[in-house]
Design a protein around this motif. Structure first.
Motif, PDB file in Angstrom:
ATOM      1  N   MET A  77     -12.212  17.065  -0.840  1.00 20.19           N
ATOM      2  CA  MET A  77     -10.402  17.948  -1.285  1.00 20.19           C
ATOM      3  C   MET A  77     -10.246  19.094  -0.682  1.00 20.19           C
ATOM      4  O   MET A  77     -10.746  20.048  -0.957  1.00 20.19           O
ATOM      5  CB  MET A  77     -10.521  17.883  -2.977  1.00 20.19           C
ATOM      6  N   GLU A  78      -9.432  19.383   0.973  1.00 19.23           N
ATOM      7  CA  GLU A  78      -9.201  20.098   1.189  1.00 19.23           C
ATOM      8  C   GLU A  78      -8.219  21.078   0.075  1.00 19.23           C
ATOM      9  O   GLU A  78      -7.158  20.618  -0.775  1.00 19.23           O
ATOM     10  CB  GLU A  78      -8.152  19.832   2.158  1.00 19.23           C
ATOM     11  N   GLN A  79      -8.105  21.784   0.720  1.00 12.79           N
ATOM     12  CA  GLN A  79      -7.094  23.118  -0.153  1.00 12.79           C
ATOM     13  C   GLN A  79      -6.090  22.821   0.977  1.00 12.79           C
ATOM     14  O   GLN A  79      -5.866  23.605   2.278  1.00 12.79           O
ATOM     15  CB  GLN A  79      -7.872  24.586  -0.178  1.00 12.79           C
ATOM     16  N   PRO A  80      -4.716  23.767  -0.136  1.00 10.61           N
ATOM     17  CA  PRO A  80      -3.017  24.384   1.753  1.00 10.61           C
ATOM     18  C   PRO A  80      -4.157  25.263   2.314  1.00 10.61           C
ATOM     19  O   PRO A  80      -5.054  26.114   2.221  1.00 10.61           O
ATOM     20  CB  PRO A  80      -2.951  24.290   0.190  1.00 10.61           C
ATOM     21  N   VAL A  96      -4.872  13.182   1.326  1.00  8.94           N
ATOM     22  CA  VAL A  96      -4.548  11.866   0.220  1.00  8.94           C
ATOM     23  C   VAL A  96      -5.312  11.037   0.681  1.00  8.94           C
ATOM     24  O   VAL A  96      -6.175  10.757   0.494  1.00  8.94           O
ATOM     25  CB  VAL A  96      -3.414  11.377   1.403  1.00  8.94           C
ATOM     26  N   VAL A  97      -4.680   9.839  -0.562  1.00 11.98           N
ATOM     27  CA  VAL A  97      -5.170   8.628  -0.921  1.00 11.98           C
ATOM     28  C   VAL A  97      -4.148   7.554  -1.135  1.00 11.98           C
ATOM     29  O   VAL A  97      -2.550   7.442  -0.556  1.00 11.98           O
ATOM     30  CB  VAL A  97      -5.377   8.696  -2.503  1.00 11.98           C
ATOM     31  N   ALA A  98      -4.959   6.367  -0.441  1.00 12.79           N
ATOM     32  CA  ALA A  98      -4.100   4.822   0.090  1.00 12.79           C
ATOM     33  C   ALA A  98      -4.099   4.306  -1.556  1.00 12.79           C
ATOM     34  O   ALA A  98      -5.434   3.968  -1.585  1.00 12.79           O
ATOM     35  CB  ALA A  98      -4.674   4.223   1.077  1.00 12.79           C
ATOM     36  N   THR A  99      -3.208   4.166  -2.024  1.00 15.02           N
ATOM     37  CA  THR A  99      -3.408   3.106  -3.612  1.00 15.02           C
ATOM     38  C   THR A  99      -2.728   1.651  -3.296  1.00 15.02           C
ATOM     39  O   THR A  99      -2.047   1.244  -2.541  1.00 15.02           O
ATOM     40  CB  THR A  99      -2.890   3.819  -3.718  1.00 15.02           C
ATOM     41  N   MET A 126       0.193  -1.226  -0.320  1.00 17.96           N
ATOM     42  CA  MET A 126      -0.134  -0.208  -0.033  1.00 17.96           C
ATOM     43  C   MET A 126       1.123   1.181   0.003  1.00 17.96           C
ATOM     44  O   MET A 126       2.172   0.723   0.824  1.00 17.96           O
ATOM     45  CB  MET A 126      -1.264   0.060   1.315  1.00 17.96           C
ATOM     46  N   ARG A 127       0.218   2.716  -0.562  1.00 15.16           N
ATOM     47  CA  ARG A 127       1.327   3.299  -0.668  1.00 15.16           C
ATOM     48  C   ARG A 127      -0.015   5.226  -0.563  1.00 15.16           C
ATOM     49  O   ARG A 127      -0.954   4.171  -0.696  1.00 15.16           O
ATOM     50  CB  ARG A 127       1.213   3.388  -2.198  1.00 15.16           C
ATOM     51  N   ILE A 128       0.485   5.795   0.832  1.00 12.69           N
ATOM     52  CA  ILE A 128      -0.629   6.982   0.412  1.00 12.69           C
ATOM     53  C   ILE A 128       0.535   8.094  -0.052  1.00 12.69           C
ATOM     54  O   ILE A 128       1.979   8.380   0.501  1.00 12.69           O
ATOM     55  CB  ILE A 128      -0.167   7.156   1.986  1.00 12.69           C
ATOM     56  N   ARG A 129      -0.609   8.685  -0.518  1.00 16.71           N
ATOM     57  CA  ARG A 129       0.236   9.938  -1.302  1.00 16.71           C
ATOM     58  C   ARG A 129      -0.995  10.910  -1.356  1.00 16.71           C
ATOM     59  O   ARG A 129      -1.649  10.839  -1.314  1.00 16.71           O
ATOM     60  CB  ARG A 129       0.911   9.588  -2.985  1.00 16.71           C
ATOM     61  N   THR A 130      -0.165  12.458  -2.206  1.00 18.39           N
ATOM     62  CA  THR A 130      -0.981  13.186  -2.188  1.00 18.39           C
ATOM     63  C   THR A 130      -1.999  12.883  -3.229  1.00 18.39           C
ATOM     64  O   THR A 130      -1.464  12.481  -3.973  1.00 18.39           O
ATOM     65  CB  THR A 130      -0.095  15.244  -2.215  1.00 18.39           C
ATOM     66  N   ALA A 131      -3.695  13.253  -3.119  1.00 15.94           N
ATOM     67  CA  ALA A 131      -4.302  12.956  -3.800  1.00 15.94           C
ATOM     68  C   ALA A 131      -4.133  14.466  -4.254  1.00 15.94           C
ATOM     69  O   ALA A 131      -3.870  15.624  -4.515  1.00 15.94           O
ATOM     70  CB  ALA A 131      -5.670  13.612  -3.246  1.00 15.94           C
ATOM     71  N   THR A 132      -4.731  14.149  -5.785  1.00 15.87           N
ATOM     72  CA  THR A 132      -4.345  14.943  -7.557  1.00 15.87           C
ATOM     73  C   THR A 132      -5.795  15.480  -7.475  1.00 15.87           C
ATOM     74  O   THR A 132      -7.129  14.824  -7.396  1.00 15.87           O
ATOM     75  CB  THR A 132      -3.701  14.714  -8.433  1.00 15.87           C
ATOM     76  N   ASP A 133      -6.632  16.750  -8.575  1.00 12.80           N
ATOM     77  CA  ASP A 133      -7.672  16.986  -8.742  1.00 12.80           C
ATOM     78  C   ASP A 133      -8.379  15.200  -9.803  1.00 12.80           C
ATOM     79  O   ASP A 133      -9.073  15.076  -9.220  1.00 12.80           O
ATOM     80  CB  ASP A 133      -7.839  17.543  -9.716  1.00 12.80           C
ATOM     81  N   GLU A 134      -7.044  15.064 -10.021  1.00  9.61           N
ATOM     82  CA  GLU A 134      -7.815  13.345 -10.942  1.00  9.61           C
ATOM     83  C   GLU A 134      -8.208  12.379 -10.405  1.00  9.61           C
ATOM     84  O   GLU A 134      -8.291  11.090 -11.170  1.00  9.61           O
ATOM     85  CB  GLU A 134      -6.298  13.423 -12.491  1.00  9.61           C
ATOM     86  N   ASP A 135      -7.643  12.660  -9.049  1.00  6.34           N
ATOM     87  CA  ASP A 135      -8.186  11.120  -8.057  1.00  6.34           C
ATOM     88  C   ASP A 135      -9.529  11.505  -7.714  1.00  6.34           C
ATOM     89  O   ASP A 135      -9.655  10.037  -7.543  1.00  6.34           O
ATOM     90  CB  ASP A 135      -7.152  11.760  -6.745  1.00  6.34           C
ATOM     91  N   TRP A 136      -9.880  12.142  -7.796  1.00  6.70           N
ATOM     92  CA  TRP A 136     -11.416  12.997  -7.207  1.00  6.70           C
ATOM     93  C   TRP A 136     -12.547  12.281  -7.568  1.00  6.70           C
ATOM     94  O   TRP A 136     -13.156  11.025  -7.208  1.00  6.70           O
ATOM     95  CB  TRP A 136     -11.656  14.498  -7.366  1.00  6.70           C
TER      96      TRP A 136
END
Length: 161
Positions: free
Chosen positions: A44-47, A52-55, A1-11
């Motif tokens: 989707m939080e803004q800075p 994040v997403v788990a993949t 499993m990998r956790i990374r910052t979510a992108t707009d394309e992930d939504w």
């Protein structure tokens, strides 16, 4: 499993399990029946916050959003929310996301993490947060209308960093 910052394309990949969990009505007091675009700002939080997403094998199986619990004089305490795709529950994804958030909050200089609304009938979540060092501060009685249990309490939980 990998956790990374979510992108707009992930939504669009998060939204199906977000919508399913909200429709179930057992864990969040978020609006039900939101469209893809209506739901986006709820998750989707803004800075300076972050989502994040788990993949697993490039499939998004969970997500967390995190940031300051309150602005101004409350900004030293973090908060977070979590989703695990129901098709992937019971595999440690929630725990991994929880550990990620604790590390993120510590690294970002927060003094603690406050969860404002953990549904008391959500025993797996309460157990998980306690196992990660969160204390139960109190319960707001009958603050959540659970589809099976009726009016149940919402726990406030806190983890000092």
């Amino acid at each position: 499993m990998r956790i990374r910052t979510a992108t707009d394309e992930d939504w669009p990949h998060i939204y199906p399990f977000y919508a399913a969990i909200m429709a179930e009505g057992k864990t969040y007091a978020f609006p039900e029946g939101q469209s893809l675009e209506e739901a986006r700002p709820w998750w989707m939080e803004q800075p300076p916050g972050q989502t994040v997403v788990a993949t697993v094998d490039d499939t998004i199986v969970g997500s967390a959003k995190m940031g300051a619990n309150r602005p101004g004089r409350g900004a030293h305490a973090a908060t977070a929310s979590f989703l695990v795709d129901p098709a992937h529950q019971g595999r440690g994804i929630g725990r991994a996301l929880g550990l990620h958030v604790v590390g993120w909050a510590r690294d970002a200089g927060f003094r603690g993490i406050q969860f404002n609304a953990v549904v008391e009938a959500n025993a797996p979540a309460v157990h998980l947060w306690r196992s990660l060092g969160f204390d139960l501060i109190g319960t707001v009685p009958e603050a959540f209308d659970h589809p099976e249990h009726g009016l149940v309490g919402l726990h406030v939980m806190y983890h000092q960093l």
